[in-house]
Enzyme design. Structure first.
Site, PDB file in Angstrom:
ATOM      1  CG  ASP A  43      42.616  49.587  42.735  1.00 41.86           C
ATOM      2  OD1 ASP A  43      42.563  49.806  41.423  1.00 41.86           O
ATOM      3  OD2 ASP A  43      41.675  49.795  43.501  1.00 41.86           O
TER       4      ASP A  43
ATOM      5  CG  ASN B 280      40.572  42.983  36.851  1.00 37.43           C
ATOM      6  OD1 ASN B 280      41.464  42.569  37.240  1.00 37.43           O
ATOM      7  ND2 ASN B 280      39.445  44.089  37.326  1.00 37.43           N
TER       8      ASN B 280
HETATM    9  C1  IPE Z   1      41.514  44.485  42.222  1.00 33.96           C
HETATM   10  O1  IPE Z   1      41.302  45.845  41.510  1.00 33.96           O
HETATM   11  C2  IPE Z   1      41.992  43.615  41.178  1.00 33.96           C
HETATM   12  C3  IPE Z   1      43.610  44.113  40.846  1.00 33.96           C
HETATM   13  C4  IPE Z   1      44.365  45.096  41.318  1.00 33.96           C
HETATM   14  C5  IPE Z   1      44.203  43.378  39.806  1.00 33.96           C
HETATM   15  P1  IPE Z   1      39.877  46.206  40.733  1.00 33.96           P
HETATM   16  O2  IPE Z   1      40.141  47.675  40.422  1.00 33.96           O
HETATM   17  O3  IPE Z   1      39.530  45.426  39.780  1.00 33.96           O
HETATM   18  O4  IPE Z   1      38.867  46.033  42.013  1.00 33.96           O
HETATM   19  P2  IPE Z   1      37.483  46.988  42.207  1.00 33.96           P
HETATM   20  O5  IPE Z   1      36.698  46.766  41.011  1.00 33.96           O
HETATM   21  O6  IPE Z   1      37.543  48.380  42.547  1.00 33.96           O
HETATM   22  O7  IPE Z   1      37.003  46.124  43.565  1.00 33.96           O
HETATM   23  C1  IPE Z   2      44.705  48.261  38.762  1.00 34.66           C
HETATM   24  O1  IPE Z   2      44.384  49.629  38.399  1.00 34.66           O
HETATM   25  C2  IPE Z   2      45.256  47.586  37.888  1.00 34.66           C
HETATM   26  C3  IPE Z   2      44.005  46.529  37.336  1.00 34.66           C
HETATM   27  C4  IPE Z   2      43.092  46.137  38.031  1.00 34.66           C
HETATM   28  C5  IPE Z   2      44.562  45.310  36.519  1.00 34.66           C
HETATM   29  P1  IPE Z   2      42.901  49.947  37.739  1.00 34.66           P
HETATM   30  O2  IPE Z   2      42.877  49.725  36.419  1.00 34.66           O
HETATM   31  O3  IPE Z   2      41.868  49.345  38.720  1.00 34.66           O
HETATM   32  O4  IPE Z   2      42.870  51.453  38.292  1.00 34.66           O
HETATM   33  P2  IPE Z   2      41.618  52.481  38.687  1.00 34.66           P
HETATM   34  O5  IPE Z   2      41.002  51.753  39.952  1.00 34.66           O
HETATM   35  O6  IPE Z   2      40.829  52.470  37.650  1.00 34.66           O
HETATM   36  O7  IPE Z   2      42.117  53.508  39.085  1.00 34.66           O
HETATM   37 MG    MG Z   3      40.697  49.562  40.307  1.00 39.47          MG
END
Ligand code: IPE
Ligand code: IPE
Ligand code: MG
Length: 228
Positions: free
Chosen positions: A16, A64
């Site tokens: 993340d 997602n």
């Molecule tokens: C979890 O991260 C999913 C992945 C890393 C693929 P998210 O960024 O989607 O999670 P939330 O929404 O902050 O809980």
């Molecule tokens: C994790 O990074 C990747 C996926 C969830 C696919 P994020 O896209 O969730 O990054 P933040 O949480 O917005 O920083």
């Molecule tokens: Mg995230």
């Protein structure tokens, strides 16, 4: 006897923080995802050297899909390119690719690429790289419970045998980067007795040294599994 000084066999990571990494640099979110893929490459290379039998990476959750269409399509494009460009390296490093989650529901071209990559790495033995794609733990448990019910009694053992991770060692350590302290529907069943490790590091900044540090801490933790 509490179990100490153990080595992790199976580590999972909620990768993340790509978006925040890009935002800090005034770059579009996709730049963060690209940098995230680079981090994945380094961590996969390190996993074998650190003796891991399995590494499960959360790449795209079943939630997602709520993101803007453009970001979803950027993520799918990066995923496809990653599979195509890294398959030879997996083959060379004895890495078996595995996909967990509802990947058969993805676009036909992605499914075809995955099927090819799975077939080409199926015989590899050193490390299994399990990529969670269109993955949600609640959905995984429902699918496993249905499969168990189809065969007879719904017991914990029967559900476990039908989880997407059934052929992997038990989950030892679950890491989440970016400072968020939640599981976001990842490996809920498997995490029952896993050790949890949260770091503020944003995923694109997470290095093999960070993974080694998490494994060192894991080795010093006392696991009890409900006993004394
Ligand atoms: C979890 O991260 C999913 C992945 C890393 C693929 P998210 O960024 O989607 O999670 P939330 O929404 O902050 O809980
Ligand atoms: C994790 O990074 C990747 C996926 C969830 C696919 P994020 O896209 O969730 O990054 P933040 O949480 O917005 O920083
Ligand atoms: Mg995230």
């Amino acid at each position: 006897m509490p179990e100490t000084d153990h080595r992790a066999r199976h580590v999972a990571i909620i990768m993340d923080g790509n978006g925040r990494w890009a935002k800090k640099r005034h770059l579009p979110r996709v730049a963060g995802h690209r940098a995230g893929v680079e981090a994945v490459r380094k961590i996969v290379r390190a996993a074998g050297d650190l003796g891991l039998e399995a590494l499960t990476l959360y790449a795209f959750s079943s939630e997602n899909w709520k993101r803007p269409e453009e970001e979803v399509s950027d993520l799918m494009g990066l995923m496809k390119r990653f599979i195509v460009s890294d398959i030879d390296e997996f083959a060379a490093n004895d890495v078996r690719l595995k996909i967990v989650g509802n990947w058969r529901a993805l676009a036909p071209d992605v499914v075809a690429l995955i099927e090819d990559a799975l077939a080409r790495t199926a015989g590899n033995k050193r490390t299994t790289l399990a990529v969670a794609l269109n993955y949600g733990a609640q959905d995984e448990i429902v699918r496993a419970a249905r499969a168990a019910a189809g065969e007879g009694a719904i017991t914990a053992e029967a559900i476990e045998a039908h989880l997407d991770t059934a052929d992997l060692p038990p989950l030892d350590l679950l890491i989440r980067t970016s400072g968020e302290v939640r599981l976001s529907n990842f490996l809920l069943w498997q995490a029952a007795y896993a050790e949890l490790y949260f770091t503020d590091r944003l995923w694109p900044d997470f290095t093999p040294a960070d993974l080694a540090a998490a494994l060192d801490q894991f080795a010093r933790r006392e696991r009890r599994f409900g006993g004394l």
